[in-house]
Motif scaffolding. Sequence first.
Motif, mmCIF file in Angstrom:
data_model
loop_
_atom_site.group_PDB
_atom_site.id
_atom_site.type_symbol
_atom_site.label_atom_id
_atom_site.label_comp_id
_atom_site.label_asym_id
_atom_site.label_seq_id
_atom_site.Cartn_x
_atom_site.Cartn_y
_atom_site.Cartn_z
ATOM 1 N N ALA A 1 -4.427 3.303 -3.872
ATOM 2 C CA ALA A 1 -5.327 4.458 -3.830
ATOM 3 C C ALA A 1 -4.583 5.763 -4.099
ATOM 4 C CB ALA A 1 -6.034 4.522 -2.474
ATOM 5 N N GLY A 2 -5.079 6.535 -5.051
ATOM 6 C CA GLY A 2 -4.505 7.835 -5.356
ATOM 7 C C GLY A 2 -3.303 7.806 -6.276
ATOM 8 N N GLN A 3 -2.880 6.625 -6.725
ATOM 9 C CA GLN A 3 -1.672 6.519 -7.542
ATOM 10 C C GLN A 3 -2.016 6.201 -8.988
ATOM 11 O OE1 GLN A 3 1.156 7.462 -6.011
ATOM 12 N NE2 GLN A 3 -0.201 7.717 -4.234
ATOM 13 N N SER A 4 -1.114 6.575 -9.886
ATOM 14 C CA SER A 4 -1.266 6.268 -11.313
ATOM 15 C C SER A 4 -0.567 4.953 -11.621
ATOM 16 C CB SER A 4 -0.658 7.391 -12.160
ATOM 17 O OG SER A 4 -1.370 8.593 -11.989
ATOM 18 N N ASP A 5 -1.311 4.007 -12.127
ATOM 19 C CA ASP A 5 -0.765 2.687 -12.459
ATOM 20 C C ASP A 5 -1.679 2.075 -13.519
ATOM 21 O OD1 ASP A 5 0.574 0.269 -12.431
ATOM 22 O OD2 ASP A 5 -0.359 -0.443 -10.582
ATOM 23 N N PRO A 6 -1.180 1.868 -14.727
ATOM 24 C CA PRO A 6 0.216 1.872 -15.172
ATOM 25 C C PRO A 6 0.736 3.266 -15.521
ATOM 26 C CG PRO A 6 -1.211 1.240 -16.980
ATOM 27 C CD PRO A 6 -2.102 1.382 -15.779
ATOM 28 N N LEU A 7 2.051 3.297 -15.815
ATOM 29 C CA LEU A 7 2.715 4.472 -16.362
ATOM 30 C C LEU A 7 3.371 4.097 -17.691
ATOM 31 C CD1 LEU A 7 4.659 5.850 -13.250
ATOM 32 C CD2 LEU A 7 2.480 6.705 -14.164
ATOM 33 N N LEU A 8 3.485 5.075 -18.573
ATOM 34 C CA LEU A 8 4.282 4.934 -19.786
ATOM 35 C C LEU A 8 5.442 5.919 -19.695
ATOM 36 C CD1 LEU A 8 1.611 4.626 -22.626
ATOM 37 C CD2 LEU A 8 2.993 2.807 -21.618
ATOM 38 N N VAL A 9 6.653 5.414 -19.805
ATOM 39 C CA VAL A 9 7.853 6.233 -19.648
ATOM 40 C C VAL A 9 8.641 6.186 -20.948
ATOM 41 C CG1 VAL A 9 9.935 6.624 -18.278
ATOM 42 C CG2 VAL A 9 7.896 5.615 -17.204
ATOM 43 N N LEU A 10 9.054 7.347 -21.431
ATOM 44 C CA LEU A 10 9.824 7.435 -22.666
ATOM 45 C C LEU A 10 11.196 8.025 -22.377
ATOM 46 C CD1 LEU A 10 9.927 7.245 -25.811
ATOM 47 C CD2 LEU A 10 9.110 9.617 -25.842
ATOM 48 N N PHE A 11 12.242 7.303 -22.782
ATOM 49 C CA PHE A 11 13.611 7.798 -22.688
ATOM 50 C C PHE A 11 14.081 8.222 -24.079
ATOM 51 C CE2 PHE A 11 14.185 4.167 -19.429
ATOM 52 C CZ PHE A 11 13.677 4.944 -18.400
ATOM 53 N N GLU A 12 14.763 9.351 -24.141
ATOM 54 C CA GLU A 12 15.472 9.761 -25.352
ATOM 55 C C GLU A 12 16.961 9.661 -25.057
ATOM 56 O OE1 GLU A 12 14.038 13.637 -26.756
ATOM 57 O OE2 GLU A 12 12.335 13.347 -25.385
ATOM 58 N N LEU B 1 3.939 9.504 -19.059
ATOM 59 C CA LEU B 1 2.509 9.652 -19.330
ATOM 60 C C LEU B 1 1.720 8.794 -18.348
ATOM 61 C CD1 LEU B 1 2.549 9.396 -23.233
ATOM 62 C CD2 LEU B 1 2.597 11.465 -21.826
ATOM 63 N N ARG B 2 0.514 9.274 -18.015
ATOM 64 C CA ARG B 2 -0.353 8.577 -17.064
ATOM 65 C C ARG B 2 -1.602 8.079 -17.789
ATOM 66 N NH1 ARG B 2 0.282 10.682 -11.329
ATOM 67 N NH2 ARG B 2 1.896 12.294 -11.343
ATOM 68 N N PRO B 3 -1.624 6.822 -18.244
ATOM 69 C CA PRO B 3 -2.849 6.278 -18.817
ATOM 70 C C PRO B 3 -3.939 6.141 -17.739
ATOM 71 C CG PRO B 3 -0.932 4.901 -19.317
ATOM 72 C CD PRO B 3 -0.526 5.862 -18.248
ATOM 73 N N ARG B 4 -5.115 5.742 -18.161
ATOM 74 C CA ARG B 4 -6.175 5.467 -17.199
ATOM 75 C C ARG B 4 -5.684 4.422 -16.195
ATOM 76 N NH1 ARG B 4 -12.429 3.711 -18.538
ATOM 77 N NH2 ARG B 4 -12.958 2.978 -16.423
ATOM 78 N N ALA B 5 -5.908 4.680 -14.923
ATOM 79 C CA ALA B 5 -5.410 3.785 -13.875
ATOM 80 C C ALA B 5 -6.288 2.552 -13.735
ATOM 81 C CB ALA B 5 -5.342 4.520 -12.540
ATOM 82 N N THR B 6 -5.649 1.429 -13.425
ATOM 83 C CA THR B 6 -6.386 0.215 -13.113
ATOM 84 C C THR B 6 -7.146 0.381 -11.793
ATOM 85 O OG1 THR B 6 -6.183 -2.139 -12.537
ATOM 86 C CG2 THR B 6 -4.307 -0.732 -12.023
ATOM 87 N N PRO C 1 0.793 -1.246 0.000
ATOM 88 C CA PRO C 1 0.000 0.000 0.000
ATOM 89 C C PRO C 1 0.818 1.284 0.000
ATOM 90 C CG PRO C 1 -0.887 -1.570 1.584
ATOM 91 C CD PRO C 1 0.417 -2.134 1.111
ATOM 92 N N HIS C 2 2.084 1.221 0.451
ATOM 93 C CA HIS C 2 2.900 2.434 0.492
ATOM 94 C C HIS C 2 3.591 2.721 -0.837
ATOM 95 C CE1 HIS C 2 5.971 -0.699 1.270
ATOM 96 N NE2 HIS C 2 6.789 0.143 0.657
ATOM 97 N N PHE C 3 3.391 1.880 -1.847
ATOM 98 C CA PHE C 3 4.137 1.999 -3.106
ATOM 99 C C PHE C 3 3.489 3.076 -3.980
ATOM 100 C CE2 PHE C 3 6.188 0.591 -7.032
ATOM 101 C CZ PHE C 3 7.415 0.127 -6.572
ATOM 102 N N THR C 4 4.197 4.187 -4.170
ATOM 103 C CA THR C 4 3.661 5.333 -4.883
ATOM 104 C C THR C 4 4.042 5.305 -6.366
ATOM 105 O OG1 THR C 4 5.611 6.682 -4.470
ATOM 106 C CG2 THR C 4 3.862 6.710 -2.784
#
Length: 362
Positions: A227-238, A217-222, A184-187
């Motif tokens: 609670a209150g966190q964005s999951d999944p995330l999309l991360v782009l590296f250049e 980017l923050r897609p629609r959360a599962t 639960p503490h995983f942000t």
Amino acid sequence: MTTAETSAGVLPAMAEVPAAELRVAVLGVGMMGADHVARLYSRISGVSVVSVSDAFTEKAEQVAAAVPGCRVVGDPLAAIADDDVDAVLIATPGQYHQEQVLACIERGKPVLCEKPLTMDAGSSLALVRAEDEYAARTGRRLVTVGFMRRFDPEYAELKALLDAGGLGEPLLVHCAHRNAAVPPHFTSEMMVSDSVVHEVDVARFLLDEEIAAVTVLRPRATRHAVAGQSDPLLVLFETTGGRMVDVECFVSTGVGYEVRTEVVGEDGSAMIGLDQSLVRQAGGASGATRSTSIAPDFRQRFGRAYDIELQRWVDAARRGEIDGPGAWDGYAAQAVCAAGVDALRTGRRTPVRLADREEVVR
């Protein structure tokens, strides 16, 4: 010896390692540290675990009792300073790493530090400089950072394919990093700093270049997200070479532990993480049959990688060398993660602030 004395170049040479066995102290015997103690004792050659240290004395005593000749040392700095210890494995919480790694450098003792090297890029860079000063005096480096995926046979096969030019110039890297569940503490910030950090190192390892900018980017959360966190995330590296790496980080799938990496090059593509073997596609031909089996957690998926990592660390330490990701890799990962957390919070593309490597070495 003080940190000031270290900065002035007053450093001990690394003690001679006995020909018989490398005597190791393990700091931190939670899940990861206890696994490492068991691995060193039962599966790694040329090493003995002579001491363990942990804030939870009862846990340390339980772990030590399973290893003949192993003792509990309450103070981790005392364990590092012990003349009966040749090398140190650090698996304590990240906030203790800077002090403990620096103590290893000051004592001239090889150290394998689980990620993160430290909790922020600035303190990680300070360790890079401390080790550089030691290396200037002795010609030896001491710090290895525990990015175990570099030792996984699949990643090693993919790296060898790229180095041989088997895909031509790599252009894109697609990654997926999925967990069944997190506490639960995983942000969302921890998704970047604790999970995506592995893809940071994978990208640098496979492409042999630094990451220059990060977008999150923050897609629609599962509905299963903390609670209150964005999951999944999309991360782009250049990257500095103009390549792109995308990472899907999804830590509440309810399924299992999935790690996939695909490299798309000018002359084909190759993917790992589907069935414990590399799947290559080129000219219409496909590789091995795909499997639907999923490891329950990272210890099963990367168990072999940990075995190889620790054996190579022990062998290198006995030679007075390191064999794996070093302090700079730990620092670079922290710098990229700092940019990633900023990108997550602001919604903007964030440049990575990375020191000039040549300037740091000088």
